[in-house]
Structure formats: C-alpha cells, structure tokens
Design an enzyme around this catalytic site. Structure first.
Site, PDB file in Angstrom:
ATOM      1  N   GLY A 253      81.913  84.141  35.345  1.00 22.51           N
ATOM      2  CA  GLY A 253      82.296  84.598  34.009  1.00 22.51           C
ATOM      3  C   GLY A 253      83.774  84.482  33.700  1.00 22.51           C
ATOM      4  O   GLY A 253      84.254  85.052  32.715  1.00 22.51           O
ATOM      5  N   GLU A 295      81.089  83.211  41.790  1.00 21.75           N
ATOM      6  CA  GLU A 295      80.309  82.137  41.152  1.00 21.75           C
ATOM      7  C   GLU A 295      80.934  81.588  39.873  1.00 21.75           C
ATOM      8  O   GLU A 295      80.397  81.786  38.778  1.00 21.75           O
ATOM      9  CB  GLU A 295      78.929  82.685  40.777  1.00 21.75           C
ATOM     10  CG  GLU A 295      78.097  83.106  41.934  1.00 21.75           C
ATOM     11  CD  GLU A 295      76.933  83.983  41.501  1.00 21.75           C
ATOM     12  OE1 GLU A 295      76.822  84.330  40.307  1.00 21.75           O
ATOM     13  OE2 GLU A 295      76.140  84.340  42.370  1.00 21.75           O
ATOM     14  N   PRO A 296      82.059  80.908  39.953  1.00 23.74           N
ATOM     15  CA  PRO A 296      82.610  80.313  38.731  1.00 23.74           C
ATOM     16  C   PRO A 296      81.831  79.076  38.329  1.00 23.74           C
ATOM     17  O   PRO A 296      81.463  78.265  39.174  1.00 23.74           O
ATOM     18  CB  PRO A 296      84.034  79.930  39.157  1.00 23.74           C
ATOM     19  CG  PRO A 296      83.935  79.684  40.628  1.00 23.74           C
ATOM     20  CD  PRO A 296      82.842  80.589  41.150  1.00 23.74           C
ATOM     21  N   GLY A 297      81.548  78.934  37.054  1.00 23.48           N
ATOM     22  CA  GLY A 297      80.913  77.727  36.543  1.00 23.48           C
ATOM     23  C   GLY A 297      81.873  77.074  35.574  1.00 23.48           C
ATOM     24  O   GLY A 297      82.568  76.094  35.888  1.00 23.48           O
ATOM     25  N   ARG A 298      81.974  77.714  34.397  1.00 25.96           N
ATOM     26  CA  ARG A 298      82.844  77.220  33.326  1.00 25.96           C
ATOM     27  C   ARG A 298      84.245  76.883  33.839  1.00 25.96           C
ATOM     28  O   ARG A 298      84.797  75.829  33.521  1.00 25.96           O
ATOM     29  CB  ARG A 298      82.944  78.344  32.283  1.00 25.96           C
ATOM     30  CG  ARG A 298      83.791  78.064  31.072  1.00 25.96           C
ATOM     31  CD  ARG A 298      84.017  79.376  30.289  1.00 25.96           C
ATOM     32  NE  ARG A 298      82.856  80.219  30.234  1.00 25.96           N
ATOM     33  CZ  ARG A 298      81.913  80.191  29.297  1.00 25.96           C
ATOM     34  NH1 ARG A 298      82.048  79.353  28.294  1.00 25.96           N
ATOM     35  NH2 ARG A 298      80.879  81.012  29.345  1.00 25.96           N
ATOM     36  N   TYR A 339      77.461  80.392  19.466  1.00 29.71           N
ATOM     37  CA  TYR A 339      78.336  81.532  19.790  1.00 29.71           C
ATOM     38  C   TYR A 339      79.564  81.604  18.887  1.00 29.71           C
ATOM     39  O   TYR A 339      80.488  82.351  19.212  1.00 29.71           O
ATOM     40  CB  TYR A 339      78.883  81.402  21.220  1.00 29.71           C
ATOM     41  CG  TYR A 339      77.907  81.055  22.301  1.00 29.71           C
ATOM     42  CD1 TYR A 339      76.801  81.851  22.576  1.00 29.71           C
ATOM     43  CD2 TYR A 339      78.121  79.930  23.104  1.00 29.71           C
ATOM     44  CE1 TYR A 339      75.938  81.534  23.611  1.00 29.71           C
ATOM     45  CE2 TYR A 339      77.250  79.605  24.135  1.00 29.71           C
ATOM     46  CZ  TYR A 339      76.159  80.408  24.373  1.00 29.71           C
ATOM     47  OH  TYR A 339      75.306  80.083  25.398  1.00 29.71           O
ATOM     48  N   CYS A 366      71.188  66.994  11.091  1.00 28.76           N
ATOM     49  CA  CYS A 366      70.736  67.459   9.776  1.00 28.76           C
ATOM     50  C   CYS A 366      70.655  68.975   9.726  1.00 28.76           C
ATOM     51  O   CYS A 366      69.554  69.552   9.647  1.00 28.76           O
ATOM     52  CB  CYS A 366      69.400  66.819   9.433  1.00 28.76           C
ATOM     53  SG  CYS A 366      69.617  65.083   9.073  1.00 28.76           S
ATOM     54  N   GLU A 367      71.782  69.604   9.851  1.00 31.01           N
ATOM     55  CA  GLU A 367      71.902  71.063   9.834  1.00 31.01           C
ATOM     56  C   GLU A 367      73.245  71.412   9.217  1.00 31.01           C
ATOM     57  O   GLU A 367      74.274  70.869   9.641  1.00 31.01           O
ATOM     58  CB  GLU A 367      71.939  71.624  11.267  1.00 31.01           C
ATOM     59  CG  GLU A 367      70.713  71.397  12.080  1.00 31.01           C
ATOM     60  CD  GLU A 367      69.717  72.548  12.011  1.00 31.01           C
ATOM     61  OE1 GLU A 367      70.094  73.653  11.559  1.00 31.01           O
ATOM     62  OE2 GLU A 367      68.575  72.321  12.399  1.00 31.01           O
ATOM     63  N   TYR A 395      79.041  73.574  29.673  1.00 24.58           N
ATOM     64  CA  TYR A 395      78.001  73.987  28.730  1.00 24.58           C
ATOM     65  C   TYR A 395      77.940  73.130  27.459  1.00 24.58           C
ATOM     66  O   TYR A 395      77.399  73.565  26.457  1.00 24.58           O
ATOM     67  CB  TYR A 395      78.158  75.475  28.357  1.00 24.58           C
ATOM     68  CG  TYR A 395      78.110  76.398  29.547  1.00 24.58           C
ATOM     69  CD1 TYR A 395      76.928  76.570  30.253  1.00 24.58           C
ATOM     70  CD2 TYR A 395      79.238  77.093  29.975  1.00 24.58           C
ATOM     71  CE1 TYR A 395      76.874  77.410  31.360  1.00 24.58           C
ATOM     72  CE2 TYR A 395      79.191  77.942  31.082  1.00 24.58           C
ATOM     73  CZ  TYR A 395      78.006  78.093  31.759  1.00 24.58           C
ATOM     74  OH  TYR A 395      77.948  78.917  32.848  1.00 24.58           O
TER      75      TYR A 395
HETATM   76  N1  LLP Z   1      76.541  83.544  37.794  1.00 23.81           N
HETATM   77  C1  LLP Z   1      75.485  83.884  37.050  1.00 23.81           C
HETATM   78  C2  LLP Z   1      74.428  84.690  37.614  1.00 23.81           C
HETATM   79  C3  LLP Z   1      75.410  83.456  35.708  1.00 23.81           C
HETATM   80  O1  LLP Z   1      74.364  83.810  34.977  1.00 23.81           O
HETATM   81  C4  LLP Z   1      76.441  82.652  35.173  1.00 23.81           C
HETATM   82  C5  LLP Z   1      76.380  82.193  33.794  1.00 23.81           C
HETATM   83  C6  LLP Z   1      77.509  82.315  36.011  1.00 23.81           C
HETATM   84  C7  LLP Z   1      77.537  82.773  37.312  1.00 23.81           C
HETATM   85  C8  LLP Z   1      78.630  81.424  35.564  1.00 23.81           C
HETATM   86  O2  LLP Z   1      79.344  81.910  34.484  1.00 23.81           O
HETATM   87  P1  LLP Z   1      80.664  81.106  34.050  1.00 23.81           P
HETATM   88  O3  LLP Z   1      81.630  81.234  35.192  1.00 23.81           O
HETATM   89  O4  LLP Z   1      80.280  79.716  33.844  1.00 23.81           O
HETATM   90  O5  LLP Z   1      81.144  81.757  32.813  1.00 23.81           O
HETATM   91  N2  LLP Z   1      76.045  78.901  27.887  1.00 23.81           N
HETATM   92  C9  LLP Z   1      77.102  79.901  27.765  1.00 23.81           C
HETATM   93  C10 LLP Z   1      77.343  80.697  28.995  1.00 23.81           C
HETATM   94  C11 LLP Z   1      76.106  81.310  29.581  1.00 23.81           C
HETATM   95  C12 LLP Z   1      76.326  81.506  31.024  1.00 23.81           C
HETATM   96  C13 LLP Z   1      75.131  82.002  31.713  1.00 23.81           C
HETATM   97  N3  LLP Z   1      75.378  82.396  33.036  1.00 23.81           N
HETATM   98  C14 LLP Z   1      78.343  79.262  27.186  1.00 23.81           C
HETATM   99  O6  LLP Z   1      78.282  78.122  26.760  1.00 23.81           O
HETATM  100  O7  LLP Z   1      79.388  79.900  27.106  1.00 23.81           O
END
Ligand code: LLP
Length: 438
Positions: A253, A295-298, A339, A366-367, A395
């Site tokens: 997050g 758990e970084p994703g973004r 969002y 078309c939106e 994302y």
């Molecule tokens: N761990 C868990 C259990 C999660 O559900 C998520 C994201 C992450 C880690 C990674 O979060 P991050 O570091 O990427 O913020 N589609 C949305 C975000 C939804 C994320 C869902 N879970 C967006 O485009 O902002």
C-alpha cells in the site's frame, strides 16, 4: 519541462536538445515510431532501484525481513524474472498469476497466495506447484485448503489475513483494513480468534503467521503504526500460550507520486515506522521477533512505467473546453474513471514549447467518463503529438480490458539506450481467439 516532473518520471529520464523525452536512454518519439501507440514503456533501472531500496531500507532496520512483490500491480514473465533476479518473493491472487510465475520457474517457496475467494482448482494448482504459503481469508477457504492438502498428504503452510479495523485513509474503493470489508477475519467480531483456533485444529495446515493489508495508496504512517500495535496486542496472549508466529506481514500500500505536487513518503519512512513499531510491540509483550514480510506492488513498478498515446481528434467548445483525444484511454488505464486518479500529462515531442493552454485529455472509448486527465495545462497540441502519462507502471496494464474490442497496447522495456518488447501488441485475431464460430 518543469524539473519537478523529473521526480515522477522514470529515474533514467531526460530531455533532448530538440525537446523530446528520453527514457532509459531511448527517445520516446522514436519508440512510438518503432512500436506504435498506445504503448507502455518500462525503465528497467527504476524497477532495479525500487526493488533494491525496499530490500535495503527494510533489512537495515529489521534484518529478518523479506520483500514480496505484489504482482497484481503488473506481472508478465519478464517482470517475474526481474523479481527473481532481485531476490523478491511474490504475492499472487489468482491461478493466472501463478501460471505466469510458474512459466519462469518462480521458486515455489517464495510464492504467497492471497485473495478472498480462491477456487478449488486454484488451490489445487498452487498446492501441486508447492507454493510456500496461502494467506487464508475465510473459514470456507481454511477448510478447502485443509481438504486439498489432506488429499495429497501434505502439510500446507498458511497465514491468516486479519482485518484490524484501522482506516488507511485512502479511496473508498481501495480501503481494506476497516470492519466493513470483504477482506480478512475481523478482530473485533471474534472471527480472527476463531480462525486462528480453526487452523490450529486442522490436521493438514501449519499456521505460520498473520497478515493484514490496510489498502492503498497510504500516504500516512499512523495507520501502519496503529494497526501493528493493535494486531500484536491481540496476538500476544495467543503467542504466550503456544502459537509459534514465524511470519508477520503488514501488507503493502505504499504511495507513489502520481502528480508533481503530492510527493509520497520515502521508502525509508515506511520502513522505519513498520520496523520500529513491530520491534517495540514485540518487546512490550515479550514475544519473539517474527520474520517481517512486506508486499509492495505499486511502489515497485509505478514510476518505472509510462503510458504513451498519439493525439488524434481535437475538439474546441469555445468558452467552455478543449478536448484532446488520444488513441488509448480507459481500456488501458481505468484508474481515473474508477478512483478519480490524477496523472500528470506530458507532450513528449514539445517539451521545450512555452505556448500553453488548458485542455481535457480523453480516450477513444465510447464513454463520457473515458477521461485520462480532466484539466491540464499543456503545450498547444496538434494531431500526431505524442502524449505521455508518467507513473503508469502499476495497475494500468494489469487492469486493462478489450472494451470496445480494442487490442491491448504493447509493452516495451528500456535500458541503457536499448529497447525490447516484453509484450507484443494484441491483434484482432487475439480478440477472437476464444470465440467459437463456424
Ligand atoms: N498486499 C495485498 C494483500 C493487497 O491486496 C495489495 C493490493 C497489495 C499488497 C499491494 O498494494 P500496493 O503496494 O500495490 O498499493 N487497483 C488499485 C489498487 C488495488 C490494490 C489491491 N491490493 C489501484 O489501481 O490503485
């Protein structure tokens, strides 16, 4: 180009003397000519740097820590390989993400399977692959994993996802730590305690740890601090009476800079808060330090990626607004529509232009809601200009669709002046490959 934009563009970015954006040593206008648009371009050096920073900042403060890349931000075999190269584990949420990890022989022990409704077949596939851990999210799933593990005479490691009842102050569609959410066992309702006991009494499950994820992106430190304290306080009596908590995860997050105005906290700040709070809480209740899983994703891929589009139609409504249409939109980036996410916009072939105007950048879907940037000041655009949206690596592609039957964009990786396709552009044949017709 304003220098503050360089803070949100990929780290290896500069402006050429003729006013073109250069990323990873490649002129993006040349990339658009070579690969077409819409195009996603990832700078490999930014991914390296983010992965290394997370590993360093957390392990410097908490030596027994491990970074798991949340692959939902964007995964394909090339990105999965980079994760392995950097020693990152991976957080997956579907059989599809598992299949991509398996395609590059991702070390099975390093895979953590999340999600609130994993299917029987996904669980079976994951157990057969030997995934390290499931992060179980419901009583139904605990029983399902136990049953499938029993069929294979396996003892399966699981963590439990708890819902700590803490608000991460993010968009309502991405908040997950509060009571009213589909995710996790609530501490408040007593489900968390019941779930822990339930796993402990399941013959084929080994409860290794506890997880929570508050939502994303979270710009504040306090939610992490509060949640870690309250979850450890809840767990302490259970640990004292025999629960061997080896792993602890406060999720991901971590915020990124989508606009030049709103800078994210440094990774070091998140690491400091999480490590310090975990150490203090364990000390307070006299419990052993668990392994810390983050758990970084973004934050691993967002800054690395830019989205590139070509300007087509331009519509001026005098006294009201000018619309600049590009050849992508909500099909490859649903985030503004979903969002209200904001992005900077750059006209990549006009970085030295000073004549500017305020426009709305819209897609080709078309939106009416297919808006990429509601109101931005740009150099005066003409058809054929190349528009870049920075911070598009997370994302965008992973939430992309074929709406209006538009093929998804190609994805290119750049590094040291070289570019290579890591996902080719979809074709019309791809669009119909699942359809049955005579
Ligand atoms: N761990 C868990 C259990 C999660 O559900 C998520 C994201 C992450 C880690 C990674 O979060 P991050 O570091 O990427 O913020 N589609 C949305 C975000 C939804 C994320 C869902 N879970 C967006 O485009 O902002």
């Amino acid at each position: 180009m304003e220098s503050k934009l360089l803070n949100i563009l990929p780290m290896d970015s500069e402006v050429s003397s003729n006013g073109h954006l250069i990323v990873g040593g490649c002129d993006v206008i040349e990339l658009s000519e070579k690969y077409g648009t819409p195009l996603y371009v990832y700078d490999e050096s930014t991914i390296h740097s983010m992965a290394e920073s997370f590993t360093k900042e957390f392990s410097n403060r908490y030596s027994n820590s491990r970074i798991l890349y949340a692959s939902k931000a964007y995964i394909n075999p090339a990105i999965a390989k980079l994760s392995i190269q950097h020693g990152l584990g991976i957080d997956i949420v579907s059989g599809g993400e598992l299949a991509v990890a398996a395609s590059v022989d991702f070390p099975s022990e390093d895979i953590f399977f999340h999600g609130n409704n994993k299917s029987r077949s996904e669980i079976s596939e994951a157990i057969d692959y030997g995934v390290g851990q499931f992060v179980a999210d419901s009583f139904y799933e605990i029983d399902l994993i136990n049953e499938i593990a029993a069929d294979r005479s396996k003892l399966q490691k699981v963590m439990l996802r708890l819902s700590p009842g803490i608000d991460g102050h993010t968009h309502k569609k991405t908040t997950t730590g509060i009571l009213d959410t589909k995710f996790g066992f609530s501490i408040e309702t007593g489900d968390a305690l019941k779930a822990i006991k339930h796993v402990q009494s399941s013959d084929n499950l080994d409860l290794t740890g506890i997880h929570f994820h508050l939502g994303s992106p979270i710009f504040e430190m306090e939610p992490y601090d509060l949640a870690i304290r309250s979850v450890i306080e809840f767990l302490a009596p259970l640990i004292h009476s025999g629960f061997n908590m080896r792993d602890f995860s406060p999720g991901g997050g971590f915020a990124v800079g989508y606009t030049a105005e709103k800078s994210p906290p440094a990774i070091a700040e998140y690491a400091e808060t999480i490590a310090r709070t975990l150490i203090e809480s364990c000390d307070k209740f006299d419990i052993p330090y668990p392994r810390l899983l983050v758990e970084p994703g973004r934050s691993i891929v967002a800054r690395a990626g830019i989205a590139m589009y070509t300007v087509g139609a331009i519509k001026d409504i005098p006294g009201l607004r000018k619309y600049v249409s590009v050849d992508g939109g909500m099909g490859d980036n649903i985030r503004p529509a979903l969002y209200d996410s904001q992005y900077e916009v750059i006209v990549a072939n006009k970085l030295n232009d000073t004549d500017k105007e305020v426009v709305r950048v819209v897609g080709k879907y078309c939106e009416t809601g297919d808006i990429l940037a509601s109101s931005v000041e740009l150099p005066v655009c003409s058809s054929g200009d190349i528009i870049v949206l920075p911070t598009s690596g997370a994302y965008g592609m992973s939430m992309s669709s074929n709406y209006n039957l538009n093929p998804r964009p190609a994805v290119v990786m750049v590094s040291n002046g070289n570019s290579k396709i890591i996902r080719r552009r979809e074709t019309y044949t791809d669009l119909m490959r699942c359809d049955e017709f005579e």
